[in-house]
Scaffold this motif. Structure first.
Motif, PDB file in Angstrom:
ATOM      1  N   PHE A 166      -4.994   1.673 -14.859  1.00 26.05           N
ATOM      2  CA  PHE A 166      -5.720   2.780 -15.483  1.00 26.05           C
ATOM      3  C   PHE A 166      -7.198   2.779 -15.112  1.00 26.05           C
ATOM      4  CE2 PHE A 166      -7.695   4.947 -19.235  1.00 26.05           C
ATOM      5  CZ  PHE A 166      -7.103   6.177 -19.041  1.00 26.05           C
ATOM      6  N   LYS A 167      -7.754   1.619 -14.800  1.00 26.04           N
ATOM      7  CA  LYS A 167      -9.174   1.541 -14.456  1.00 26.04           C
ATOM      8  C   LYS A 167      -9.411   1.554 -12.948  1.00 26.04           C
ATOM      9  CE  LYS A 167     -10.884  -0.758 -18.631  1.00 26.04           C
ATOM     10  NZ  LYS A 167     -11.652  -1.906 -19.168  1.00 26.04           N
ATOM     11  N   ASP A 168      -8.357   1.629 -12.146  1.00 24.60           N
ATOM     12  CA  ASP A 168      -8.526   1.642 -10.695  1.00 24.60           C
ATOM     13  C   ASP A 168      -9.200   2.924 -10.221  1.00 24.60           C
ATOM     14  OD1 ASP A 168      -7.411  -0.811 -10.146  1.00 24.60           O
ATOM     15  OD2 ASP A 168      -5.433  -0.021  -9.600  1.00 24.60           O
ATOM     16  N   THR A 169     -10.133   2.786  -9.292  1.00 28.23           N
ATOM     17  CA  THR A 169     -10.672   3.946  -8.576  1.00 28.23           C
ATOM     18  C   THR A 169      -9.804   4.189  -7.341  1.00 28.23           C
ATOM     19  OG1 THR A 169     -12.119   2.659  -7.139  1.00 28.23           O
ATOM     20  CG2 THR A 169     -13.001   3.304  -9.309  1.00 28.23           C
ATOM     21  N   ALA A 170     -10.041   5.312  -6.676  1.00 30.64           N
ATOM     22  CA  ALA A 170      -9.299   5.588  -5.447  1.00 30.64           C
ATOM     23  C   ALA A 170      -9.541   4.490  -4.411  1.00 30.64           C
ATOM     24  CB  ALA A 170      -9.698   6.948  -4.886  1.00 30.64           C
ATOM     25  N   LEU A 171     -10.741   3.932  -4.359  1.00 28.09           N
ATOM     26  CA  LEU A 171     -11.022   2.858  -3.414  1.00 28.09           C
ATOM     27  C   LEU A 171     -10.204   1.618  -3.746  1.00 28.09           C
ATOM     28  CD1 LEU A 171     -12.537   1.673  -1.026  1.00 28.09           C
ATOM     29  CD2 LEU A 171     -14.429   1.117  -2.573  1.00 28.09           C
ATOM     30  N   ASP A 172     -10.094   1.286  -5.030  1.00 27.93           N
ATOM     31  CA  ASP A 172      -9.260   0.150  -5.427  1.00 27.93           C
ATOM     32  C   ASP A 172      -7.829   0.347  -4.937  1.00 27.93           C
ATOM     33  OD1 ASP A 172     -11.365  -1.089  -6.857  1.00 27.93           O
ATOM     34  OD2 ASP A 172     -10.893   0.070  -8.661  1.00 27.93           O
ATOM     35  N   VAL A 173      -7.308   1.552  -5.135  1.00 24.92           N
ATOM     36  CA  VAL A 173      -5.932   1.838  -4.741  1.00 24.92           C
ATOM     37  C   VAL A 173      -5.813   1.858  -3.219  1.00 24.92           C
ATOM     38  CG1 VAL A 173      -4.018   3.467  -4.950  1.00 24.92           C
ATOM     39  CG2 VAL A 173      -5.565   3.123  -6.876  1.00 24.92           C
ATOM     40  N   PHE A 174      -6.811   2.404  -2.548  1.00 30.04           N
ATOM     41  CA  PHE A 174      -6.788   2.426  -1.082  1.00 30.04           C
ATOM     42  C   PHE A 174      -6.675   1.005  -0.531  1.00 30.04           C
ATOM     43  CE2 PHE A 174      -8.521   2.443   3.156  1.00 30.04           C
ATOM     44  CZ  PHE A 174      -7.956   3.585   3.724  1.00 30.04           C
ATOM     45  N   ASN A 175      -7.405   0.075  -1.117  1.00 33.06           N
ATOM     46  CA  ASN A 175      -7.346  -1.308  -0.645  1.00 33.06           C
ATOM     47  C   ASN A 175      -5.959  -1.904  -0.877  1.00 33.06           C
ATOM     48  OD1 ASN A 175     -10.007  -1.264   0.229  1.00 33.06           O
ATOM     49  ND2 ASN A 175     -10.813  -2.032  -1.704  1.00 33.06           N
ATOM     50  N   LYS A 176      -5.353  -1.594  -2.017  1.00 37.56           N
ATOM     51  CA  LYS A 176      -3.998  -2.070  -2.289  1.00 37.56           C
ATOM     52  C   LYS A 176      -3.000  -1.470  -1.291  1.00 37.56           C
ATOM     53  CE  LYS A 176      -4.590  -2.489  -7.337  1.00 37.56           C
ATOM     54  NZ  LYS A 176      -4.058  -2.034  -8.650  1.00 37.56           N
ATOM     55  N   VAL A 177      -3.145  -0.177  -1.022  1.00 36.41           N
ATOM     56  CA  VAL A 177      -2.232   0.499  -0.096  1.00 36.41           C
ATOM     57  C   VAL A 177      -2.415  -0.032   1.322  1.00 36.41           C
ATOM     58  CG1 VAL A 177      -1.693   2.732   0.969  1.00 36.41           C
ATOM     59  CG2 VAL A 177      -1.962   2.569  -1.513  1.00 36.41           C
ATOM     60  N   THR A 178      -3.647  -0.352   1.695  1.00 34.32           N
ATOM     61  CA  THR A 178      -3.894  -0.930   3.014  1.00 34.32           C
ATOM     62  C   THR A 178      -3.154  -2.252   3.167  1.00 34.32           C
ATOM     63  OG1 THR A 178      -6.071   0.131   3.121  1.00 34.32           O
ATOM     64  CG2 THR A 178      -5.675  -1.713   4.622  1.00 34.32           C
ATOM     65  N   ASP A 179      -3.244  -3.099   2.143  1.00 39.05           N
ATOM     66  CA  ASP A 179      -2.501  -4.364   2.174  1.00 39.05           C
ATOM     67  C   ASP A 179      -1.001  -4.107   2.261  1.00 39.05           C
ATOM     68  OD1 ASP A 179      -4.852  -5.830   2.000  1.00 39.05           O
ATOM     69  OD2 ASP A 179      -4.701  -6.138  -0.167  1.00 39.05           O
ATOM     70  N   ALA A 180      -0.531  -3.111   1.508  1.00 34.27           N
ATOM     71  CA  ALA A 180       0.900  -2.783   1.523  1.00 34.27           C
ATOM     72  C   ALA A 180       1.336  -2.291   2.904  1.00 34.27           C
ATOM     73  CB  ALA A 180       1.204  -1.728   0.465  1.00 34.27           C
ATOM     74  N   ALA A 181       0.478  -1.514   3.564  1.00 40.84           N
ATOM     75  CA  ALA A 181       0.800  -1.011   4.908  1.00 40.84           C
ATOM     76  C   ALA A 181       0.983  -2.163   5.883  1.00 40.84           C
ATOM     77  CB  ALA A 181      -0.301  -0.068   5.391  1.00 40.84           C
ATOM     78  N   VAL A 182       0.119  -3.158   5.799  1.00 43.76           N
ATOM     79  CA  VAL A 182       0.239  -4.322   6.679  1.00 43.76           C
ATOM     80  C   VAL A 182       1.538  -5.071   6.386  1.00 43.76           C
ATOM     81  CG1 VAL A 182      -0.803  -6.520   7.344  1.00 43.76           C
ATOM     82  CG2 VAL A 182      -2.258  -4.519   6.945  1.00 43.76           C
ATOM     83  N   THR A 183       1.864  -5.207   5.110  1.00 44.70           N
ATOM     84  CA  THR A 183       3.121  -5.864   4.726  1.00 44.70           C
ATOM     85  C   THR A 183       4.321  -5.141   5.314  1.00 44.70           C
ATOM     86  OG1 THR A 183       2.169  -6.712   2.665  1.00 44.70           O
ATOM     87  CG2 THR A 183       4.567  -6.531   2.755  1.00 44.70           C
ATOM     88  N   VAL A 184       4.313  -3.820   5.215  1.00 42.92           N
ATOM     89  CA  VAL A 184       5.406  -3.019   5.757  1.00 42.92           C
ATOM     90  C   VAL A 184       5.524  -3.209   7.268  1.00 42.92           C
ATOM     91  CG1 VAL A 184       6.159  -0.641   6.213  1.00 42.92           C
ATOM     92  CG2 VAL A 184       5.419  -1.300   3.915  1.00 42.92           C
ATOM     93  N   LEU A 185       4.407  -3.158   7.965  1.00 40.08           N
ATOM     94  CA  LEU A 185       4.429  -3.298   9.417  1.00 40.08           C
ATOM     95  C   LEU A 185       4.862  -4.700   9.831  1.00 40.08           C
ATOM     96  CD1 LEU A 185       3.893  -1.738  12.032  1.00 40.08           C
ATOM     97  CD2 LEU A 185       1.550  -2.618  11.971  1.00 40.08           C
ATOM     98  N   ARG A 186       4.412  -5.701   9.073  1.00 40.25           N
ATOM     99  CA  ARG A 186       4.789  -7.080   9.377  1.00 40.25           C
ATOM    100  C   ARG A 186       6.305  -7.258   9.305  1.00 40.25           C
ATOM    101  NH1 ARG A 186       1.268 -10.307   5.915  1.00 40.25           N
ATOM    102  NH2 ARG A 186      -0.233  -9.822   7.565  1.00 40.25           N
ATOM    103  N   ARG A 187       6.933  -6.606   8.318  1.00 41.09           N
ATOM    104  CA  ARG A 187       8.390  -6.687   8.183  1.00 41.09           C
ATOM    105  C   ARG A 187       9.113  -5.848   9.225  1.00 41.09           C
ATOM    106  NH1 ARG A 187       8.059  -5.889   1.961  1.00 41.09           N
ATOM    107  NH2 ARG A 187       8.244  -3.680   2.491  1.00 41.09           N
ATOM    108  N   SER A 188       8.572  -4.656   9.485  1.00 41.61           N
ATOM    109  CA  SER A 188       9.322  -3.649  10.234  1.00 41.61           C
ATOM    110  C   SER A 188       9.211  -3.768  11.743  1.00 41.61           C
ATOM    111  CB  SER A 188       8.854  -2.248   9.823  1.00 41.61           C
ATOM    112  OG  SER A 188       9.050  -2.047   8.446  1.00 41.61           O
ATOM    113  N   TRP A 189       8.060  -4.218  12.244  1.00 44.18           N
ATOM    114  CA  TRP A 189       7.869  -4.200  13.687  1.00 44.18           C
ATOM    115  C   TRP A 189       8.920  -5.030  14.435  1.00 44.18           C
ATOM    116  CZ3 TRP A 189       6.484  -1.228  17.226  1.00 44.18           C
ATOM    117  CH2 TRP A 189       6.223  -1.684  18.525  1.00 44.18           C
ATOM    118  N   PRO A 190       9.241  -6.254  13.996  1.00 39.23           N
ATOM    119  CA  PRO A 190      10.290  -6.993  14.705  1.00 39.23           C
ATOM    120  C   PRO A 190      11.630  -6.256  14.693  1.00 39.23           C
ATOM    121  CG  PRO A 190       9.041  -8.466  13.284  1.00 39.23           C
ATOM    122  CD  PRO A 190       8.639  -7.073  12.925  1.00 39.23           C
TER     123      PRO A 190
END
Length: 303
Positions: free
Chosen positions: A155-179
């Protein structure tokens, strides 16, 4: 022989995902990025700098130009990957990737297809979003899904806070998916567009506060467009007033009317909104107490 990869990338998602590809040893032959806009606050890392450090050619002209289509046709990439690239890539270009063209989108698709999905998710008061790797087709953010990672929005997250979380999630997805993509074992789950929604881009003027909305709705707007974005704003005595930080409070008051200065509370359509950090056009950003000391505003009506 390794698959030849072309990457279209910008911003932190582009930087981090390109970095992850290189960490995994992908054969990235060419990168397309963007020139930084002089009207935009550049708070994110440079894809061009990353490409240069690894000796990868990087172009900032659109991937869709006839010259670049010819260049890609000669290169004949196996994969074309888009990470926060801002141009819609044409079907003619997508077809040049022999094994597929994929995009990393900043939402848990099919929710929040389209532009600035993270800002929209915060503005709409969502409690979760995510990152999704999907195949690109003519319609934006509509192709088969390869992998997704959900993230919570506090509830207290700003868009920047969420953007940073989503960026980490994107890397996680790519780490799993690329192989899996390289091996040819990656899943392809058709997207049910009827279960999602599409949002357009936002302009600075879209940050205008409607005091007839509830305190929570206005709070969500404030945290959805606060730094490093253009900010939510209202008008005080004919001057634009940016509201960089706020929080909903209990109570009642006429929408837009300042009902208290200690703390600084404004009436809304439902509840009160405490304004915590503000900035008049051309002046310094101030905490509420300093703002009130410099600009007496009790009883003023904000519009």
């Amino acid at each position: 022989m390794k698959d030849k990869v072309v990457v279209c990338a910008y911003h932190n998602v582009g930087y981090r995902c390109l970095e992850e590809l290189l960490r995994q040893g992908a054969d990235v032959r060419l990168v397309f990025s963007h020139e930084d806009s002089p009207t935009e606050e550049i708070w994110f890392k440079s894809v061009r700098d990353l490409a240069a450090r690894h000796g990868i050619p990087c172009l900032t002209s659109s991937v869709n130009t006839p010259q670049n289509r010819e260049l890609l046709a000669e290169l004949a990439p196996d994969f074309l990957l888009s990470f926060y690239y801002r141009d819609m890539i044409t079907t003619e270009v997508l077809a040049l990737a022999g094994r597929g063209a994929l995009n990393m989108h900043g939402s848990y698709l099919p929710r929040y297809r389209g532009r600035v999905p993270i800002n929209w998710a915060v503005i709409k008061g969502e409690t979760a979003t995510g990152a999704t790797l999907h195949y690109m087709v003519e319609k934006p953010d509509a192709g088969d899904i390869v992998d997704q990672q959900r993230v919570e929005i506090a509830f207290k997250d700003t868009a920047l806070d969420v953007f940073n979380k989503v960026t980490d999630a994107a890397v996680t997805v790519l780490r799993r998916s690329w192989p899996q993509l390289v091996e040819g074992s990656a899943p392809r789950v058709p997207m049910d567009l009827s279960a999602g929604n599409y949002c357009g881009g936002r302009k600075p003027e879209d940050g205008r506060i409607d005091w007839n909305l509830s305190a929570v709705e206005i709070y969500n707007l404030v945290r959805g467009v606060t730094h490093p974005y253009p900010g939510a704003f209202t008008t005080l005595a004919g001057h634009r007033l940016l509201v960089w930080q706020a929080f909903p409070a209990e109570g009642t008051g006429e929408p837009g009317r300042v009902v208290s200065t200690q703390p600084l509370l404004v009436g809304t359509g439902n509840g009160l909104l405490e304004l915590r950090r503000l900035q008049l056009d051309g002046a310094a950003e101030l905490c509420a107490a300093d703002f009130v000391a410099a600009t007496p505003c009790r009883g003023e009506l904000l519009a």
